[in-house]
Design a protein around this motif. Sequence first.
Motif, short mmCIF file in Angstrom:
data_model
loop_
_atom_site.label_atom_id
_atom_site.label_comp_id
_atom_site.label_asym_id
_atom_site.label_seq_id
_atom_site.Cartn_x
_atom_site.Cartn_y
_atom_site.Cartn_z
N TYR A 6 -6.02 -7.25 12.22
CA TYR A 6 -5.85 -6.79 10.84
C TYR A 6 -4.72 -7.60 10.22
O TYR A 6 -3.90 -8.20 10.94
N HIS A 24 -3.07 5.54 -2.51
CA HIS A 24 -4.30 4.97 -1.96
C HIS A 24 -4.83 5.88 -0.84
O HIS A 24 -4.05 6.48 -0.12
N VAL A 35 0.87 -1.17 0.00
CA VAL A 35 0.00 0.00 0.00
C VAL A 35 0.91 1.23 0.00
O VAL A 35 1.96 1.23 0.64
N PRO A 57 -6.55 5.52 2.83
CA PRO A 57 -6.50 4.40 3.78
C PRO A 57 -7.79 3.60 3.86
O PRO A 57 -7.74 2.38 4.05
N SER A 58 -8.95 4.25 3.70
CA SER A 58 -10.20 3.50 3.76
C SER A 58 -10.33 2.56 2.56
O SER A 58 -10.80 1.41 2.70
N ALA A 118 -7.76 1.32 0.86
CA ALA A 118 -6.75 0.28 1.09
C ALA A 118 -7.22 -0.74 2.11
O ALA A 118 -6.91 -1.94 2.00
N ALA A 119 -7.98 -0.30 3.10
CA ALA A 119 -8.53 -1.23 4.10
C ALA A 119 -9.53 -2.18 3.45
O ALA A 119 -9.52 -3.39 3.74
N TRP A 171 -5.70 3.11 8.64
CA TRP A 171 -5.91 1.79 8.05
C TRP A 171 -6.09 0.73 9.13
O TRP A 171 -7.04 -0.08 9.08
N ARG A 172 -5.20 0.72 10.09
CA ARG A 172 -5.27 -0.27 11.16
C ARG A 172 -6.56 -0.15 11.97
O ARG A 172 -7.21 -1.15 12.29
#
Length: 389
Positions: A173, A81, A76, A83-84, A86-87, A137-138
């Motif tokens: 995750y 990207h 990533v 983050p949402s 990419a999640a 992301w996490r």
Amino acid sequence: MQVFWFLPTHGDSRYLGTTEGARTVDLAYLQQIAGAADRLGYEGVLIPTGRSCEDPWVIASSLIGATNKLKFLVAVRPGLHQPSLAARMAATFDRLSGGRVLVNLVTGGDQAELEGDGVFLDHAARYEQSAEFIRIWREIIARSHDGQTFDYEGKHLSVKGAKLLFPPTQKPYPPVWFGGSSEAAHELAAEQVDTYLTWGEPPAEVAKKIADVKARAARKGRTVKFGIRLHVIVRETEDAAWQAAEDLISRVDDQTVIRAQAAFSKMDSVGQRRMAALHAGGAKRKREDLEISPNLWAGVGLVRGGAGTALVGDAKTVAARIEEYAALGLDNFILSGYPHLEESYRFAELVFPLLPRKQRPGLPGQTLTGPFGEVVANLDAPSRLVSQS
């Protein structure tokens, strides 16, 4: 010890710096490499990223059905990207693959490439953005298991009511991997990532990096795993291995090295500068100069960006060098060789039996069920010989 292989989505060949011996890297070829790595017992494969590579998420997704247990370390890139998104990508891949995705956070170090992708932040700002990115992301993924939302307002990135409706298989995750040699990179690794990766520097330098990241993580009440990215050139004898190393760069001319090193010198990556220093920016060309530590050869970095060193030697020597690195605290080894298909077999056949390696469930152990090798005279199974290397 977990051993990974590499998918050459930027090209593959028998020789560096030339089209001679090159081969087409298409889906069929990548399926061959991934299938071999899966069958041979590699833990997973690293898929590179950047403008010189095919898109890693598309490649990884295309290989789910061609593999059974192989994990995919997929990048990533903050700034490319959100983050949402990419999640969601990571969670979807994790579910579809049965929990086989690992995420590689790549900040980037080539300013020209970054600007071409619309990223105009300097080195310090990119690490600030990366820290915000992976935190968002996490949290989005971790909270998805309970249906929670996440709000965050940062200097570079913000989300409000971010929610992932379909959680990944892995909890909380998919593990986050990351590599970087600057102080900012070490701080980010200590604070947020699960596995810190280093390129193949001499053991004493790797030990310093591990100690620094470990100490920073301890101050934050965290622990981090460690891994290393290396090429390998292993043969039945030392002489044959060193000849193979010489052959790999035998088609590289001076102008190609000068052109490559000029491009690398423009990057603001601390790791790339450390790689270049190992061969003095291309000035070192002889074996005695390029062997920067016992059996650690910097010849690959003359024309290849990123990981530029290889372990060279017979099976016992290469296994011993790997164990020396493991003794420093490294758990994961991401390896590659040219060409990647043949070398995946060569390394597995010669070196796997010598390593204290984690055996993946479902793979054949020491009991051979055959056919293994060609039947002798239409009558007898081939003899089990002990390697003499």
